[in-house]
Design an enzyme around this catalytic site. Structure first.
Site, PDB file in Angstrom:
ATOM      1  N   ASP A 481       0.826  -1.220   0.000  1.00 39.98           N
ATOM      2  CA  ASP A 481       0.000   0.000   0.000  1.00 39.98           C
ATOM      3  C   ASP A 481       0.856   1.265   0.000  1.00 39.98           C
ATOM      4  O   ASP A 481       0.576   2.215   0.723  1.00 39.98           O
ATOM      5  CB  ASP A 481      -0.970   0.006   1.182  1.00 39.98           C
ATOM      6  CG  ASP A 481      -2.136   0.966   0.958  1.00 39.98           C
ATOM      7  OD1 ASP A 481      -2.406   1.317  -0.212  1.00 39.98           O
ATOM      8  OD2 ASP A 481      -2.762   1.390   1.938  1.00 39.98           O
ATOM      9  N   LYS A 483       2.139   4.776  -1.080  1.00 45.22           N
ATOM     10  CA  LYS A 483       1.628   6.004  -1.693  1.00 45.22           C
ATOM     11  C   LYS A 483       2.018   7.158  -0.764  1.00 45.22           C
ATOM     12  O   LYS A 483       2.339   6.917   0.416  1.00 45.22           O
ATOM     13  CB  LYS A 483       0.101   5.936  -1.871  1.00 45.22           C
ATOM     14  CG  LYS A 483      -0.677   5.644  -0.600  1.00 45.22           C
ATOM     15  CD  LYS A 483      -2.147   5.406  -0.902  1.00 45.22           C
ATOM     16  CE  LYS A 483      -2.881   4.913   0.349  1.00 45.22           C
ATOM     17  NZ  LYS A 483      -4.267   4.580   0.084  1.00 45.22           N
ATOM     18  N   ASN A 486       0.815   7.408   2.896  1.00 47.61           N
ATOM     19  CA  ASN A 486       1.311   6.474   3.925  1.00 47.61           C
ATOM     20  C   ASN A 486       2.776   6.699   4.279  1.00 47.61           C
ATOM     21  O   ASN A 486       3.428   5.815   4.818  1.00 47.61           O
ATOM     22  CB  ASN A 486       1.096   5.022   3.462  1.00 47.61           C
ATOM     23  CG  ASN A 486      -0.363   4.610   3.562  1.00 47.61           C
ATOM     24  OD1 ASN A 486      -1.157   5.271   4.223  1.00 47.61           O
ATOM     25  ND2 ASN A 486      -0.731   3.540   2.900  1.00 47.61           N
ATOM     26  N   ASP A 499       0.798   2.551   8.337  1.00 50.67           N
ATOM     27  CA  ASP A 499      -0.398   1.826   7.879  1.00 50.67           C
ATOM     28  C   ASP A 499      -0.059   0.493   7.223  1.00 50.67           C
ATOM     29  O   ASP A 499       0.220   0.407   6.026  1.00 50.67           O
ATOM     30  CB  ASP A 499      -1.234   2.674   6.922  1.00 50.67           C
ATOM     31  CG  ASP A 499      -2.670   2.152   6.817  1.00 50.67           C
ATOM     32  OD1 ASP A 499      -2.887   0.957   7.141  1.00 50.67           O
ATOM     33  OD2 ASP A 499      -3.571   2.921   6.446  1.00 50.67           O
ATOM     34  N   THR A 518      -4.255   0.402  -3.787  1.00 48.43           N
ATOM     35  CA  THR A 518      -4.777   1.689  -4.249  1.00 48.43           C
ATOM     36  C   THR A 518      -4.737   1.664  -5.771  1.00 48.43           C
ATOM     37  O   THR A 518      -3.681   1.370  -6.341  1.00 48.43           O
ATOM     38  CB  THR A 518      -3.892   2.829  -3.696  1.00 48.43           C
ATOM     39  OG1 THR A 518      -3.975   2.802  -2.268  1.00 48.43           O
ATOM     40  CG2 THR A 518      -4.335   4.177  -4.218  1.00 48.43           C
TER      41      THR A 518
END
Length: 680
Positions: A481, A483, A486, A499, A518
């Site tokens: 995840d 991005k 985060n 996260d 995502t």
């Protein structure tokens, strides 16, 4: 004269007071505008993109991603996937209609012939009467539809969007993941639809991918050259292989040419011939599962025979430059973190000191699963970021295992580039994770303020992520995840990964088949349900570098299915201001075949560190925290933040000065007493 001077003085003082009041009002207005902007961004992030193409068809993609990316949580997949639907026989006319509909759809057109044939077989009929709702806005969706006959209308919030007629596809996002329908589809006439549920689609794709992988593994194990390799190494080779097709009489390899490629025949037959006295003499005929050219993998040789397609042939091939013989890493035992003495009753909220939300508890962030609140201890010694998540929400989204695993991972992690977990608590309504507070704020917020980062900042941010990846991958953990949302900054400007809700432990050489992440950052193999592993983290690293340097990710659209189509096309368009080194590292990280990606070949993550884009990076100094971070200039100065302050800013402020502001949430989650969190 004196009297006039006194009056003038009084007028000046009065004007000064008016100016001060206007400045105060102006500042207050700016503060309110900032808060409204933040609230607007938050609302945008909650709003799902339309599942239906616009009527105009001339959409211009935004240059900059302005709202936070929506995440897609994976659903638990059963161990054994079985197709429960019986095959429905179709006429030739019906088959042609369905195939044409699939071929003109942005996303479904990427399916291969076998997958398309299986979809055609397994689509079932649904009939609706005039006035019936096929899809209701806001409802959960698990089926896609192709119009066989009749007409339907698409509306959103009562506004007409378009008409659907024979051959149109709609609702296709629902076969990828569980999403709320964003429009209503109503039958304008009696309607006949072809329908497919998500579980059926995922089973088709996943079973085919698993079967092909097992088949290729079996073929590779029969090769004399590769027979001594272990499953991890063979799996890497499969990830690097390309599917290539040949027509009848096509020459695949020619006698006497330099040998670069090894081939496995998937379909069709290949004739092997040698030149004898100027004539081609047939030596043998090869079929499915047989291979040729394996000597090309181990040494410089010339082809000793000519191989020609006898009819249509499909092969899997690997070039010797892509050869991956990476040693399997033995999983390490997780290090145990020191037991925390922090007690839940010792934690108290920090309150906004000024502005519209003055007196309310400080919220650092809001996501799909909960809120992050700023806390301190009764003695006001340290600040913490407390993640507070509704247990009922976790159960409703079937994320219990992910939450337990997130806590397990963070408890075991000891890495300066990953946020620390200090303690975890629970009650009947929420679970609480008390994390290290990173006072510098989110990279996402800083990127939106800057528009795009200069190269030294992007290099430093990415290098911190590379160090976090190296730590996680060594422990056999995928992150999945990545991005800007985060990535957090500490007050020295160092970046920490936060996260871990989508992280997963995976044995080397194995694959997982969940649809998770995502949209803008998803690797092609996730979208295709082909099975994925650690290589997806390197793909997302390439996307991150692009977004840091450009301000938006390379594959974006207002419609998720268009994002997926662009990712599968894999065309990267670079702005002219990007350096050659930037373009090189992005293109090498974002290779469609996972086995060819930088970081996922023979030398692993070392190849990423050694890329010329990082030529200015001293990796040892980074690991020991001795680099003056260029990101520190992005951080606004706080008057008091856990005893440390940033040196580069003109205005002082509270410890939460680097965070967006969020209104108080006064709703209370319902109780959840199933006991799934007994070990939390």
């Amino acid at each position: 004269m004196e009297k006039q001077l006194e009056e003038l003085k009084q007028q000046l003082e009065k004007q000064c007071l008016i100016n001060q009041e206007l400045q105060r009002q102006n500042k207050d207005l700016e503060q309110r505008l900032q808060e409204k902007e933040t609230l607007l961004q938050h609302l945008q992030s909650q709003y799902h993109d339309l599942e239906f193409p616009s009527q105009s068809g001339n959409e211009i993609d935004p240059e900059v991603r302005t709202s936070r990316a929506a995440v897609i949580a994976s659903e638990p997949i059963p161990e054994t996937l079985e197709i429960k639907r019986t095959r429905v026989k179709k006429t030739d006319i019906e088959t042609n209609l369905i195939v044409k509909a699939i071929q003109k759809n942005d996303f479904l057109s990427r399916l291969d012939e076998e997958q398309t044939a299986m979809m055609v077989d397994l689509l079932v009929v649904s009939n609706f009467n005039l006035g019936d709702d096929v899809i209701k806005e806001g409802s959960e969706g698990d089926s896609m539809y192709i119009v066989a006959a009749g007409e339907l209308s698409v509306t959103q919030a009562g506004r007409s969007l378009r008409k659907l007629t024979t051959g149109d596809v709609f609702g296709e996002l629902a076969i990828l993941y569980n999403c709320k329908r964003t429009a209503t589809v109503k039958a304008n006439t009696a309607v006949r639809l072809w329908c497919m549920e998500r579980q059926t689609y995922r089973t088709i794709i996943t079973n085919k991918s698993k079967k092909k992988r097992e088949q290729l593994m079996g073929f590779l194990k029969t090769s004399r050259t590769l027979k001594d390799l272990n499953d991890v190494q063979l799996s890497k080779i499969i990830d690097s292989m390309e599917e290539v097709k040949y027509q009848d009489k096509d020459v695949i390899v020619r006698e006497g040419a330099e040998a670069h490629t090894f081939y496995i025949i998937l379909k069709g037959e290949v004739l092997v011939t040698k030149n004898v006295n100027g004539h081609q003499k047939q030596i043998r005929r090869m079929g499915k599962g047989e291979h040729f050219g394996e000597q090309a993998l181990i040494r410089e040789v010339l082809r000793t025979a000519t191989c020609t397609a006898d009819g249509p042939v499909t092969c899997f091939s690997i070039d010797k430059d892509s050869k991956v013989l990476q040693e399997a890493q033995a999983p390490e035992k997780p290090s145990s973190s020191p037991s925390s003495t922090l007690r839940f009753k010792d934690l108290v909220p920090v309150f906004y000191q000024e502005g519209r939300y003055q007196g309310d508890p400080v919220t650092l962030g809001v996501g799909g699963f909960g809120r992050v609140e700023l806390m301190t201890t009764v003695k006001h010694g340290t600040y913490y970021a407390m993640k507070k998540i509704s247990k009922k929400n976790i159960v409703a989204k079937r994320q219990e295992e992910h939450m337990l695993f997130e806590k397990k991972i963070l408890k075991a992690i000891q890495c300066d580039f990953i946020v620390k977990l200090h303690a975890a608590f629970k009650d009947t309504r929420y679970i609480y994770m008390v994390m290290e507070f990173c006072g510098g704020g989110e990279i996402w917020t800083k990127l939106k303020q800057a528009g795009r980062f200069n190269e030294p900042i992007a290099v430093f941010v990415t290098a911190c992520v590379v160090e976090a990846y190296a730590y996680l991958h060594k422990k056999n953990i995928m992150y999945r995840d990545l991005k800007p949302e985060n990535l957090m900054l500490d007050l020295k400007g160092y970046v920490k990964l936060v996260d871990f809700g989508f992280a997963k432990e995976l044995v080397r050489a194995e694959k997982t088949y969940s649809f998770v992440g995502t949209p803008e950052y998803m690797a092609p193999e996730i979208i295709k349900n082909q099975g994925h592993d650690f290589a997806v983290d390197f793909w997302s690293l390439g996307i991150l570098i692009y977004e840091l340097l450009v301000g938006s990710p390379p594959f974006s659209s207002s419609e998720p299915q268009k994002i997926y189509a662009k990712i599968l096309d894999g065309v990267l368009n670079y702005p002219p201001y990007l350096s050659e080194a930037s373009k090189s590292i992005i293109s090498k990280l974002c290779r469609p075949r996972p086995g060819q990606r930088l970081g996922n070949t023979k030398n692993g993550i070392k190849d990423v560190r050694h890329h010329r884009w990082f030529s200015s990076m001293n990796w040892h100094k980074l690991r020991v925290g001795q680099i003056n971070a260029p990101t520190v200039r992005l951080i606004r100065k706080a008057s008091q933040t856990a005893g440390r302050v940033c040196l580069l800013s003109h205005e002082k402020g509270p410890c939460y000065i680097n965070f967006d502001r969020f209104p108080l949430d006064q709703t209370k989650a319902d109780e959840e007493l199933s006991g799934w969190d007994r070990d939390f």
